[in-house]
Design a protein around this motif. Structure first.
Motif, short mmCIF file in Angstrom:
data_model
loop_
_atom_site.label_atom_id
_atom_site.label_comp_id
_atom_site.label_asym_id
_atom_site.label_seq_id
_atom_site.Cartn_x
_atom_site.Cartn_y
_atom_site.Cartn_z
N PRO A 171 0.99 7.50 2.25
CA PRO A 171 -0.35 7.62 1.66
C PRO A 171 -0.39 7.09 0.23
O PRO A 171 -1.40 6.52 -0.20
N GLU A 172 0.72 7.25 -0.51
CA GLU A 172 0.78 6.76 -1.89
C GLU A 172 0.70 5.23 -1.93
O GLU A 172 0.00 4.66 -2.78
N TYR A 173 1.39 4.58 -1.00
CA TYR A 173 1.34 3.12 -0.96
C TYR A 173 -0.08 2.65 -0.63
O TYR A 173 -0.60 1.72 -1.25
N VAL A 174 -0.71 3.29 0.34
CA VAL A 174 -2.07 2.90 0.74
C VAL A 174 -3.05 3.13 -0.40
O VAL A 174 -3.96 2.31 -0.65
N GLU A 175 -2.86 4.23 -1.14
CA GLU A 175 -3.76 4.51 -2.25
C GLU A 175 -3.63 3.45 -3.35
O GLU A 175 -4.61 3.04 -3.96
N GLN A 176 -2.41 2.97 -3.57
CA GLN A 176 -2.16 2.01 -4.64
C GLN A 176 -2.49 0.58 -4.23
O GLN A 176 -3.05 -0.19 -5.01
N HIS A 177 -2.19 0.21 -2.96
CA HIS A 177 -2.33 -1.18 -2.53
C HIS A 177 -3.47 -1.39 -1.53
O HIS A 177 -3.75 -2.54 -1.18
N GLY A 178 -4.04 -0.33 -1.03
CA GLY A 178 -5.09 -0.45 -0.03
C GLY A 178 -4.52 -0.59 1.37
O GLY A 178 -3.35 -0.95 1.56
N SER A 179 -5.35 -0.32 2.36
CA SER A 179 -4.94 -0.43 3.76
C SER A 179 -5.53 -1.70 4.35
O SER A 179 -6.76 -1.89 4.33
#
Length: 301
Positions: A171-179
């Motif tokens: 979830p942290e990666y998605v929050e920072q880079h988008g999905s």
């Protein structure tokens, strides 16, 4: 009167017909055709020179002679079953050793948790587990069962279940880079790949409409262990491709996000392969029967 093997078999067929209640049910129990059951009964009645069963299109009933004859045939059937069971050791009497190989993640995540229950059922069977991601030669390594994702054409293989490969990220990666919303957007993201080098890798994605998209991935981090990739992905270091049986529980708990869930990658199959041909040792057959419905629960496929 000389008693031959054919006559004994007809008596067993007759007893099965009575116990099953119909010719069709007896045929299913015996693994022969209904017409064959009927022929055996006719020959038995000719040999006995009496009618044993009243048969109509709707029901079946024993004649008086049939009731008397069935009493003895039922004993014969029971003795035959007891004789067969005498050669089959009971669960707790099975003994010996089994050597089982499996990929590291599948073994640690799915296989090991069932060994305790198997031991309770078969306390005298010793087990050796070889958790290796490389494929081992069963004969050279004296392996009884190899659990693997490839079907060995030269050996006997039993299908244990299927799995999908998922694109996942924290979830942290998605929050920072988008999905990413489309496969075309995947190339812009960081990737964690199962590999021992940084060479690009091609992947094919397909959606429910049959549209196919080929993407080329350049690893940001490479790792030769799926468990290692899981830990790296949890730190928010990139998108990873992992088998569903490994990550589905973590997707359900919110620890991972399933990226592009409408797109499918490779569908894999898990097999149990063994080197035995016509006669499988009872201890090996017991483990195969035990693990067949347990290794990959439906919610992890």
């Amino acid at each position: 009167m000389l008693m031959d093997a054919a006559q004994l078999y007809r008596m067993l067929v007759f007893a099965n017909v009575v116990e099953q209640g119909s010719l069709t049910a007896a045929a299913d129990e015996l693994g022969i055709s209904r017409s064959m059951v009927s022929q055996h009964l006719k020959k038995l009645e000719l040999r006995c020179a009496t009618q044993l069963i009243h048969r109509t299109t709707r029901k079946m009933a024993l004649t008086e002679d049939g009731q008397s004859f069935y009493h003895y045939c039922a004993e014969l059937l029971q003795l035959a079953k007891q004789a067969e069971n005498s050669t089959k050791p009971q669960d707790k009497e099975l003994q010996g050793s089994i050597k089982i190989s499996a990929p590291v993640c599948l073994g640690e995540q799915n296989l090991i948790q069932h060994i305790g229950e198997f031991n309770k059922r078969y306390p005298k069977i010793r087990i050796t587990l070889l958790l290796e991601d490389r494929r081992l030669n069963l004969l050279e390594n004296n392996i009884d069962i190899a659990i693997q994702t490839e079907q060995a054409t030269e050996l006997t293989s039993i299908k244990l279940g299927q799995f999908d490969e998922y694109l996942i990220a924290s979830p942290e990666y998605v929050e920072q880079h988008g999905s990413p919303l489309h496969p075309d957007m995947l190339a812009k993201h960081q990737w964690i790949m199962q590999s021992s080098n940084y060479l690009p890798k091609s992947c094919l994605l397909q959606n429910s409409f049959g549209d196919k998209f080929k993407i080329k991935i350049n690893p940001f981090i490479s790792c030769n262990s799926n468990h290692g990739i899981v830990k790296l992905a949890k730190q928010g270091l990139g998108i990873a491709i992992l088998p569903s049986y490994l990550v589905q529980p973590q997707i359900d708990s919110g620890k991972f996000v399933h990226i592009l869930p409408d797109y499918h990658l490779r569908e894999g199959v898990i097999y149990a392969t063994h080197p035995f041909d016509d006669v499988t040792p009872p201890r090996v057959r017991a483990f195969l029967n035990f693990i067949e419905k347990r290794l990959l629960p439906d919610n992890q496929m």
